[in-house]
Design a protein around this motif. Sequence first.
Motif: not given
Length: 261
Positions: A167, A195-198, A200-201, A204, A223, A226
Amino acid sequence: MNVAFKHDDAAAGSGEPAVISVSGLSKSFISGKPVFSGISFDIAPGSVVALIGANGAGKSTLLRCIPRLIEPDGGHIRVLGTDVLDRRRSLRGLRARLGFVFQKHNLVGRLSALTNVIHGAQARRYGARAWLQSLAPKRLREEAMACLERVGLPQTAAQRADSLSGGQSQRVAIARALMQQPDIVLADEPAASLDPQAGDEVMELFASLMRKEAKTVVFTSHNLTHALAFSDRVIALGGGRIQLDAPSSALKESDLRGLYV
């Protein structure tokens, strides 16, 4: 399903011409087996467009055709008023106005995060002064630090790029693109390796910065969340053609999932 979205009309309505115009584009890697053909669309300045499609649909190939990193077989492309397929024309000046963010972050691992961001200034003809932070003038170093601050990583300036997390590496790659001061940003699966959390961050942050800077953005993504959340418009490829071209606000994930059947 084919939802028409006349984005060229939006460009005309704003009084500004399309910054990317693609007409009748085709590409094959194997004779007789086109990746896509007859691809046409216009992209208005300041818009954020998501390219989606199943594996092999050609979205990454299409993205790379826009600056002629991949040679198309036929059609027409104009970017920022330049005929991209005019073989008599050097594209160096045009590509300097395009920022690139890819799934593989393409950082130089043995160099610091700050130096990697400074590399973005090479497109602005700083030459050797933009190779290393020790060679860069103070103004460039300060500008690169400001870019790192915008992606939330000023504390990593002195770290080797190969010591960063995935990330963090992608954030540095985004900072490098900002350092270039591009008019258009092309991003190929910018969150796919995270990974999914990274992911998304990073998406964004990426979308927020691009909108704040009023950049025109084209990004590819698998995605669907996204694609809808971070774009104004979705263009979906399938079967070698555009299967859908619609404003994101008019779509739901269920509309898009049918394209992957």
